[in-house]
Design a protein around this motif. Structure first.
Motif, short mmCIF file in Angstrom:
data_model
loop_
_atom_site.label_atom_id
_atom_site.label_comp_id
_atom_site.label_asym_id
_atom_site.label_seq_id
_atom_site.Cartn_x
_atom_site.Cartn_y
_atom_site.Cartn_z
N ARG A 162 23.01 14.10 -4.61
CA ARG A 162 23.18 13.38 -3.10
C ARG A 162 24.77 13.06 -2.53
N THR A 163 24.48 12.23 -4.07
CA THR A 163 26.11 11.48 -3.93
C THR A 163 27.63 12.83 -4.30
N ALA A 164 27.25 13.70 -5.16
CA ALA A 164 28.12 14.59 -5.26
C ALA A 164 28.49 15.48 -4.29
N PHE A 165 27.38 15.34 -3.26
CA PHE A 165 27.23 16.69 -1.91
C PHE A 165 27.59 15.56 -0.76
N ALA A 166 27.61 14.32 -0.73
CA ALA A 166 28.58 13.02 0.46
C ALA A 166 29.54 13.34 -0.09
N GLU A 167 29.42 12.98 -0.83
CA GLU A 167 31.83 13.09 -1.43
C GLU A 167 32.49 14.07 -1.30
N LEU A 168 31.39 15.20 -1.59
CA LEU A 168 32.26 16.69 -1.00
C LEU A 168 32.64 16.26 0.76
N ARG A 169 31.02 16.43 1.67
CA ARG A 169 31.47 16.41 2.76
C ARG A 169 32.33 14.85 2.94
N ALA A 170 32.42 14.62 2.85
CA ALA A 170 33.67 13.59 3.56
C ALA A 170 34.54 13.90 3.38
N ALA A 171 34.85 14.38 2.16
CA ALA A 171 36.14 15.03 1.79
C ALA A 171 36.34 16.25 2.22
N GLU A 172 36.11 16.81 2.55
CA GLU A 172 35.82 17.97 3.02
C GLU A 172 36.31 18.06 4.67
N ARG A 173 35.53 17.71 5.12
CA ARG A 173 35.42 16.80 6.23
C ARG A 173 36.76 16.36 7.18
N SER A 174 37.94 16.12 6.02
CA SER A 174 39.03 15.59 6.41
C SER A 174 39.92 16.21 6.25
N ARG A 175 39.47 17.41 5.65
CA ARG A 175 40.46 18.62 5.01
C ARG A 175 40.59 19.62 6.16
N PRO B 91 41.85 19.78 -3.46
CA PRO B 91 40.92 19.08 -3.61
C PRO B 91 40.79 18.01 -4.47
N GLU B 92 39.70 17.45 -4.92
CA GLU B 92 39.71 16.72 -6.19
C GLU B 92 39.09 17.92 -7.50
N PRO B 93 39.24 17.78 -8.77
CA PRO B 93 38.80 18.58 -9.89
C PRO B 93 36.68 18.50 -9.56
N ASP B 94 36.58 17.28 -9.70
CA ASP B 94 35.37 17.12 -9.53
C ASP B 94 34.45 17.93 -8.68
N ARG B 95 35.47 18.01 -6.97
CA ARG B 95 34.41 19.08 -5.95
C ARG B 95 35.11 20.80 -5.87
N VAL B 96 35.66 20.47 -7.34
CA VAL B 96 35.97 21.91 -7.15
C VAL B 96 35.17 22.06 -7.79
N ALA B 97 34.93 21.01 -9.20
CA ALA B 97 33.80 21.69 -10.08
C ALA B 97 32.10 22.27 -9.56
N LEU B 98 31.85 21.43 -8.51
CA LEU B 98 30.90 21.28 -7.30
C LEU B 98 30.37 22.54 -6.96
N VAL B 99 31.27 23.34 -6.21
CA VAL B 99 32.41 23.73 -5.49
C VAL B 99 31.91 25.58 -6.29
N ALA B 100 32.90 25.61 -7.14
CA ALA B 100 32.21 26.76 -8.18
C ALA B 100 30.87 26.48 -9.23
N ALA B 101 30.38 25.93 -9.53
CA ALA B 101 28.78 25.44 -10.14
C ALA B 101 27.97 25.80 -8.57
N LEU B 102 28.45 25.53 -7.55
CA LEU B 102 28.00 26.35 -6.63
C LEU B 102 27.23 28.00 -6.37
N ALA B 103 28.46 28.42 -6.74
CA ALA B 103 29.02 29.96 -7.21
C ALA B 103 28.29 30.64 -8.02
N THR B 104 27.46 29.98 -9.35
CA THR B 104 27.78 30.69 -9.60
C THR B 104 25.13 30.36 -9.67
N LEU B 105 25.05 30.53 -8.05
CA LEU B 105 23.54 29.95 -7.95
C LEU B 105 23.07 31.84 -7.50
N PRO B 106 22.28 31.49 -7.59
CA PRO B 106 21.93 33.56 -6.77
C PRO B 106 21.77 32.77 -4.93
#
Lengths: 214, 183
Positions: A11-24, B109-124
């Motif tokens: 939840r935290t990670a996706f909230a951060e992702l959403r906030a960061a991406e929205r601005s991009r 994007p920052e590495p953490d977010r890249v990792a999260l999106v990359a990890a998502l891509a591995t899911l069915p």
């Protein structure tokens, strides 16, 4: 990590992702969507009339410089046009009504400009207006309508504003009989802006207009 | 004031739904793009399918605006586009555009977010959809189940497995050396 803590972490990670991406994200804008829709409707109208429409000039800023048939602007990539047409059957023209309406305009002399406005493109947002471009001069605007009821177009050429009301019908003879004409004078830079009202019935009509030199 | 000869001057005011589309677009474009980005893993592609979905909504806005949840309609169209022929047909075009875009600057994007999106891509796909809809679109399990036309239990299972897979990927990413020496 158990499922609950994973849930919280995500939840935290996706909230951060959403906030960061929205601005991009830089949205292309609602205006771009309007332009795309208008362009597709015009292209759909033009392609549906095919060879029947001798002269079709659609688009703001297009200024005819010769008496030859005007080209249709084709600035949209063909892939998206094709798939949009197949994905949005509502945007297609009733071909028979289109043919009737175009034929009802009659034989157009050289130097004429005509277009077909079909279906719900009669009420596009935000600008329910179409431009017909022609050389400066004196013209008659002929308006024909396929379908039911009547349609009144407001025509603006420079500071001159006139209206024309056509009676709609479903046969060539009846559409021709119900067609309206109004004199217009086109001055440099040579554009007539035709406005059609947005009404619930507009989606079932096909309206053709032609600028015929006098 | 007299309008210039070459200026489009509306004789009829724009229909009221025009303004509502502008607001609708402004309110939801970015959120929907982030959701599609989570699913596709490509921001530009996500933006393209969302813009296309909004165009299709605009083409029938008088109808879509009356739906209980127009956002759900646009989201569904965007998701369908993301896996449709339309998307495949545009692959070459987008590739070319990306070549241009890559040459222009935007900070990654920052590495953490890249990792999260990359990890998502591995899911069915089903698990990825469930995760994105749940965590990025804030949709409850029941709504996802309804959208996916499946049982809530199935969605819970997708979420559970998706979470486990993501956790494994992200943990692995965290424990791997990142090029910065630990103190």
């Amino acid at each position: 990590m158990n499922d609950l803590s994973t849930d919280q972490t995500l939840r935290t990670a996706f909230a951060e992702l959403r906030a960061a991406e929205r601005s991009r994200i830089r949205p292309p804008g609602a205006d771009a969507a309007h332009r795309t829709v208008r362009r597709r409707r015009r292209l759909a109208a033009a392609s549906a009339t095919g060879g029947l429409t001798a002269l079709v000039a659609i688009g703001a800023g297009y200024l005819a410089t010769t008496g030859e048939p005007a080209p249709v602007r084709a600035t949209t990539d063909p892939a998206s046009v094709t798939t949009e047409a197949s994905a949005a059957p509502g945007a297609r023209l009733p071909q028979e009504l289109t043919n009737i309406t175009v034929n009802a305009l009659g034989k157009l002399p050289p130097g004429s400009r005509s277009l077909v406005i079909a279906g719900d493109s009669v009420s596009p947002a935000p600008r329910p207006s179409i431009e017909l471009a022609a050389k400066p001069g004196r013209f008659v605007l002929r308006l024909a309508c396929g379908g039911d009821g009547t349609v009144t177009a407001t025509v603006r050429t420079g500071s001159q504003v006139t209206t024309a009301t056509a009676r709609c019908a479903t046969t060539t003879d009846a559409v021709a009989a119900g067609a309206a004409e109004t004199p217009v004078v086109i001055a440099d830079p040579g554009t007539a802006v035709i406005n059609l009202p947005s009404t619930p019935a507009a989606g079932s009509r096909v309206v053709s207009a032609a600028l015929i030199p006098r | 004031m007299q309008p210039a000869a070459d200026v489009i001057d509306l004789a009829v005011p724009p229909p009221p739904e025009t303004a509502s589309f502008e607001r609708f677009y402004a309110a939801h474009f970015q959120d929907l793009t982030v959701q599609l980005y989570g699913y596709l893993g490509d921001r530009q592609e996500a933006q393209d399918v969302v813009q296309e979905a909004f165009c299709r909504a605009l083409a029938r806005w008088s109808k879509v605006a009356r739906y209980d949840d127009p956002v759900a309609w646009v989201r569904r169209v965007a998701w369908n586009l993301a896996t449709s022929r339309w998307r495949r047909a545009r692959t070459a075009l987008m590739f070319l555009r990306r070549q241009r875009a890559d040459s222009v600057h935007v900070a990654g994007p920052e590495p953490d977010r890249v990792a999260l999106v990359a990890a998502l891509a591995t899911l069915p796909p089903a698990q990825r959809r469930a995760i994105v809809l749940h965590y990025l679109a804030d949709m409850p399990v029941a709504e996802i189940a309804d959208r996916e036309r499946t049982a809530p239990g199935t969605v819970k299972s997708w979420l559970y497995r998706g979470r486990a897979a993501l956790a494994a990927h992200l943990d692995a990413g965290i424990t791997e050396p990142k090029g910065t020496p630990h103190e």
